[in-house]
Design a protein around this motif. Structure first.
Motif, short mmCIF file in Angstrom:
data_model
loop_
_atom_site.label_atom_id
_atom_site.label_comp_id
_atom_site.label_asym_id
_atom_site.label_seq_id
_atom_site.Cartn_x
_atom_site.Cartn_y
_atom_site.Cartn_z
N CYS A 181 1.15 14.16 -0.03
CA CYS A 181 2.44 13.65 -0.45
C CYS A 181 2.74 12.32 0.24
CB CYS A 181 3.54 14.66 -0.12
SG CYS A 181 5.17 14.20 -0.75
N SER A 182 3.24 11.38 -0.52
CA SER A 182 3.61 10.08 0.04
C SER A 182 4.85 10.17 0.92
CB SER A 182 3.91 9.08 -1.08
OG SER A 182 2.77 8.83 -1.84
N GLY A 183 5.71 11.12 0.65
CA GLY A 183 6.99 11.20 1.35
C GLY A 183 7.24 12.56 1.95
N LYS A 184 8.48 13.02 1.80
CA LYS A 184 8.90 14.29 2.39
C LYS A 184 8.76 15.42 1.37
CE LYS A 184 12.25 11.86 5.22
NZ LYS A 184 13.65 11.51 5.36
N TRP A 185 8.52 16.63 1.89
CA TRP A 185 8.38 17.80 1.02
C TRP A 185 8.88 19.04 1.75
CZ3 TRP A 185 4.57 21.12 3.12
CH2 TRP A 185 3.67 20.54 4.00
N LYS A 186 9.14 20.09 0.96
CA LYS A 186 9.60 21.35 1.52
C LYS A 186 8.86 22.51 0.85
CE LYS A 186 13.48 21.74 -1.67
NZ LYS A 186 14.93 21.89 -1.80
N ASP A 213 0.79 -1.23 0.00
CA ASP A 213 0.00 0.00 0.00
C ASP A 213 0.82 1.28 0.00
OD1 ASP A 213 -2.48 -1.31 -0.09
OD2 ASP A 213 -2.44 -1.60 2.09
N SER A 214 2.08 1.19 0.38
CA SER A 214 2.91 2.39 0.40
C SER A 214 3.92 2.37 -0.75
CB SER A 214 3.67 2.49 1.72
OG SER A 214 4.57 3.59 1.68
N PRO A 215 4.17 3.52 -1.35
CA PRO A 215 5.22 3.57 -2.36
C PRO A 215 6.63 3.61 -1.75
CG PRO A 215 4.23 5.72 -2.11
CD PRO A 215 3.45 4.78 -1.23
N LEU A 216 6.72 3.80 -0.44
CA LEU A 216 8.03 3.94 0.20
C LEU A 216 8.48 2.63 0.83
CD1 LEU A 216 7.57 7.43 1.84
CD2 LEU A 216 8.57 6.87 -0.37
N GLU A 217 9.71 2.27 0.55
CA GLU A 217 10.28 1.01 1.06
C GLU A 217 10.18 0.93 2.59
OE1 GLU A 217 14.66 -1.14 1.30
OE2 GLU A 217 14.27 0.26 -0.34
N GLU A 218 10.53 2.01 3.27
CA GLU A 218 10.55 1.98 4.74
C GLU A 218 9.16 1.84 5.37
OE1 GLU A 218 10.87 6.46 3.67
OE2 GLU A 218 11.76 4.62 2.93
N GLY A 265 13.72 -28.12 -0.03
CA GLY A 265 12.57 -28.65 0.70
C GLY A 265 11.72 -27.52 1.23
N ASP A 266 11.00 -27.80 2.31
CA ASP A 266 10.13 -26.77 2.89
C ASP A 266 10.97 -25.58 3.35
OD1 ASP A 266 8.09 -28.54 2.44
OD2 ASP A 266 7.85 -29.12 4.54
N GLY A 267 10.44 -24.40 3.13
CA GLY A 267 11.14 -23.19 3.51
C GLY A 267 10.26 -21.98 3.32
N SER A 268 10.89 -20.83 3.32
CA SER A 268 10.14 -19.59 3.11
C SER A 268 11.07 -18.53 2.53
CB SER A 268 9.52 -19.10 4.42
OG SER A 268 10.51 -18.70 5.34
N PHE A 269 10.45 -17.51 2.00
CA PHE A 269 11.20 -16.36 1.51
C PHE A 269 10.39 -15.11 1.77
CE2 PHE A 269 8.69 -17.81 -2.08
CZ PHE A 269 8.23 -16.64 -2.68
N SER A 270 11.05 -13.97 1.72
CA SER A 270 10.41 -12.67 1.96
C SER A 270 10.47 -11.82 0.70
CB SER A 270 11.10 -11.94 3.10
OG SER A 270 11.01 -12.68 4.29
N ILE A 271 9.42 -11.01 0.53
CA ILE A 271 9.35 -10.07 -0.59
C ILE A 271 9.17 -8.68 -0.01
CG2 ILE A 271 8.06 -9.37 -2.65
CD1 ILE A 271 6.94 -12.26 -2.75
N LYS A 272 9.93 -7.73 -0.54
CA LYS A 272 9.78 -6.33 -0.14
C LYS A 272 10.13 -5.46 -1.33
CE LYS A 272 10.73 -3.05 3.47
NZ LYS A 272 11.22 -2.82 4.80
N PRO A 273 9.29 -4.47 -1.65
CA PRO A 273 9.61 -3.60 -2.79
C PRO A 273 10.52 -2.44 -2.39
CG PRO A 273 7.48 -3.02 -1.91
CD PRO A 273 7.97 -4.19 -1.10
N LYS A 274 11.32 -1.99 -3.34
CA LYS A 274 12.06 -0.74 -3.17
C LYS A 274 11.06 0.41 -3.33
CE LYS A 274 16.38 -2.59 -5.03
NZ LYS A 274 17.38 -2.50 -6.11
N SER A 275 11.47 1.60 -2.98
CA SER A 275 10.58 2.76 -3.08
C SER A 275 10.15 3.01 -4.52
CB SER A 275 11.25 4.01 -2.52
OG SER A 275 11.43 3.88 -1.12
N ASN A 276 8.87 3.34 -4.68
CA ASN A 276 8.30 3.66 -5.99
C ASN A 276 8.10 5.16 -6.07
OD1 ASN A 276 6.94 3.83 -8.40
ND2 ASN A 276 5.07 2.84 -7.68
#
Length: 181
Positions: free
Chosen positions: A118-123, A13-18, A52-63
């Motif tokens: 704004c999704s992020g920081k602004w000035k 839901d967020s465009p920001l990685e963090e 065999g059985d395991g897992s992995f993680s997915i995370k997007p970089k900032s859009n």
């Protein structure tokens, strides 16, 4: 070979990685498997072994694009080549101001508040000393309050306020401030 059926699609839901949590996907497999993202903005990491059985993680970089983006993660069994797919979607970066023109009375003008989205920081910046701008915050959605000094002349005057995304400096909103004389 299978993995969580509820993980065939995921929207970040967020465009920001963090601001995004990692998505964990479980894999049930009797052989070694591989995981491959379709795009470099999709980060994947195997948690432990991929045998065999395991897992992995997915995370997007900032859009930092102003459009939603989509990609895929492919999980493949090395035993039989069977591939499963997870579709990934990430929200667009948004940046907007609710108005581009503000008008003030010559004397005793009321404070005007302008929402900034704004999704992020602004000035903010302004061109003239007779304009005062204060921000409620400069990260995420917020408001700017604009006041003007009394105009003691009969001529109207104008100035400019700019709001700039610090994440994406090419995203700039210009607000024209006009005060009657």
């Amino acid at each position: 070979f299978e993995f969580d059926l509820n993980k065939e699609f995921h929207k970040f839901d967020s465009p920001l990685e963090e601001d995004n949590s990692s998505l964990s996907v479980s894999v049930n497999c009797s052989a070694t498997w591989t995981v491959q993202p379709s795009d470099d903005w999709i980060m994947v990491s195997v948690n432990g072994e991929n045998d065999g059985d395991g897992s992995f993680s997915i995370k997007p970089k900032s859009n930092y694009n102003t459009t939603t983006r989509t990609g895929k993660v492919l999980v493949t069994s090395t035993m039989n080549g069977l591939t499963k797919e997870i579709e990934i979607e990430q929200a667009a970066y948004h940046f907007d101001a609710s108005s581009t023109n503000l008008e003030f009375e010559a004397c005793e003008a009321k404070v005007q508040t302008l929402p900034i989205y704004c999704s992020g920081k602004w000035k903010i910046a302004k061109t003239d000393a007779w304009i005062t701008v204060e921000a409620s915050n400069t990260k995420g959605d917020g408001n700017i309050s604009i006041t003007v000094e009394d105009n003691g002349t009969e001529q109207s005057r104008s100035g400019i306020i700019t709001v700039t995304s610090t994440d994406v400096p090419s995203l700039v909103k210009t607000i024209k401030v006009t005060q009657n004389g």
